[in-house]
Every structure is written in structure tokens, then in C-alpha cells.
Enzyme design. Structure first.
Site, short mmCIF file in Angstrom:
data_model
loop_
_atom_site.label_atom_id
_atom_site.label_comp_id
_atom_site.label_asym_id
_atom_site.label_seq_id
_atom_site.Cartn_x
_atom_site.Cartn_y
_atom_site.Cartn_z
N GLY A 46 0.84 -1.19 0.00
CA GLY A 46 0.00 0.00 0.00
C GLY A 46 0.88 1.23 0.00
O GLY A 46 1.92 1.27 -0.66
N CYS A 47 0.48 2.22 0.76
CA CYS A 47 1.22 3.48 0.81
C CYS A 47 2.68 3.25 1.21
O CYS A 47 2.96 2.74 2.29
CB CYS A 47 0.55 4.42 1.81
SG CYS A 47 1.49 5.93 2.09
N PHE A 48 3.59 3.65 0.35
CA PHE A 48 5.00 3.42 0.66
C PHE A 48 5.49 4.23 1.85
O PHE A 48 6.43 3.84 2.52
CB PHE A 48 5.90 3.58 -0.55
CG PHE A 48 5.76 4.82 -1.39
CD1 PHE A 48 5.42 6.06 -0.88
CD2 PHE A 48 6.01 4.74 -2.76
CE1 PHE A 48 5.33 7.19 -1.68
CE2 PHE A 48 5.93 5.86 -3.57
CZ PHE A 48 5.59 7.09 -3.03
N TRP A 49 4.84 5.36 2.15
CA TRP A 49 5.22 6.14 3.33
C TRP A 49 5.15 5.30 4.59
O TRP A 49 5.94 5.46 5.50
CB TRP A 49 4.30 7.32 3.53
CG TRP A 49 4.34 8.42 2.55
CD1 TRP A 49 5.27 8.66 1.59
CD2 TRP A 49 3.37 9.46 2.44
NE1 TRP A 49 4.94 9.79 0.89
CE2 TRP A 49 3.77 10.29 1.39
CE3 TRP A 49 2.19 9.75 3.12
CZ2 TRP A 49 3.05 11.43 1.02
CZ3 TRP A 49 1.48 10.86 2.75
CH2 TRP A 49 1.90 11.69 1.71
N CYS A 50 4.14 4.42 4.65
CA CYS A 50 3.89 3.63 5.86
C CYS A 50 4.76 2.38 5.94
O CYS A 50 4.96 1.85 7.02
CB CYS A 50 2.43 3.24 5.93
SG CYS A 50 1.33 4.68 6.13
#
Length: 175
Positions: A13-17
Site C-alpha cells: 500500500g502506501c509506501f510512506w507507511c
């Protein structure tokens, strides 16, 4: 002295996380956020997030196998994704947010497949996470790298608002 580092590519999913979950592991020297698996060369965030490039948001983990093994990286991966979601991850929906393990060689493929079997035994629903051969990894724009450090308030609001931690707790609490 020869460089013995290896790389592993994960989409969650979100690469930030996903980035901070790996960056503090002993033996991990670098985590880049970026894109992989698609047909567009050097894609931008706008292209990938709108869909249609075939890419997923992903991370590339550089690690020293003498200090952290691939199995440990797989454990961290599974604990930070919803393996049952076939439509994306948490609040991010679409093929660009599908969870996946992108293997660099036969050894990684074998270990990834074995880990998926172990995870499947914990759930009654089928595992939606894919295992595919790694392809070109394109680093994302600089402002996305180390986002949780550069913009901690934005990152925390996003992560909480997306329901990521609540869903992870629900999934993995008794597993």
C-alpha cells in the site's frame, strides 16, 4: 572488501507507511520508496497514483544478510499489510496499492512462497498478496523519501486517518 548487501522489494500500500517499518531494523542499510511492476519508464507519483501504469507503490530494502535474513524481512512485511485485501491496502484502493513480494531470485521466491503458506494457515479467507519476480524499481521523488521523518505530523495524520494501525491490530493481534 566486497559488498555483500542484497535487496528486497515489497509493496504494502502506501509506501510512506512501509518505509519506517524496515528502516530501523538492524542489518538494513537503506530503504527507498518507489514504484515497480509496471510498463511506464521512470513514472511519477501522479502517474502511478492515478492508476494505469501497472506499477505499485513499493519499497526497496537494502540489507546485509549476515545481520538480518530475508525471512525476518518477510515477517516484518506480513505484519504490516492486510494480506486479505484484494483491492489495495487500508484506505488506499486500486491496483497501484496491491500488496506484493517482488523476488530477486529463486531463493527469495521459495522463502516468500513458504511464508505465504504459513500466513494462509492463520486466516480462513484467501491471501490476496501476490508474489512476482522483481522488475525495475524506480525510486520515487525526493519529497517522498523518509516522509515520516521529513513530515511527521502529516505522516501520523495520514496513517491514523487511513485506519492502518487499527486494521493491523485487528488482523495480527492473536496470530
Amino acid at each position: 572488501m566486497a559488498d555483500t548487501s542484497k535487496t528486497a522489494i515489497f509493496a504494502g500500500g502506501c509506501f510512506w507507511c512501509m518505509e519506517p517499518e524496515f528502516s530501523n531494523l538492524p542489518g538494513v542499510s537503506k530503504v527507498l520508496v518507489g514504484y515497480t511492476g509496471g510498463h511506464v519508464v521512470n513514472p511519477t507519483y501522479e502517474q502511478v497514483s492515478s492508476g494505469g501504469t501497472g506499477h505499485v507503490e513499493a519499497i526497496e530494502v537494502t540489507y546485509d544478510p549476515a545481520k538480518v535474513n530475508y525471512e525476518k524481512l518477510l515477517d516484518v512485511f506480513w505484519e504490516n499489510v492486510d494480506p486479505l485485501d484484494e483491492n489495495g491496502q487500508f484506505c488506499d484502493k486500486g491496483s497501484q496499492y496491491h500488496a506484493g513480494i517482488y523476488t530477486a531470485d529463486d531463493e527469495q521466491k521459495t522463502l516468500a512462497e513458504a511464508s505465504k503458506i504459513r500466513v494462509q494457515k492463520k486466516f480462513s479467507k484467501p491471501i490476496a498478496t501476490v508474489i512476482k519476480p522483481a522488475s525495475v524499481f524506480y525510486p520515487a521523488e525526493d519529497y517522498h523519501q523518509e516522509f515520516s521523518i521529513k513530515s511527521p505530523d502529516h505522516y501520523k495524520r495520514y496513517r491514523y486517518g487511513c485506519g492502518r494501525d487499527a486494521r493491523l491490530e485487528e488482523l495480527w493481534k492473536n496470530k
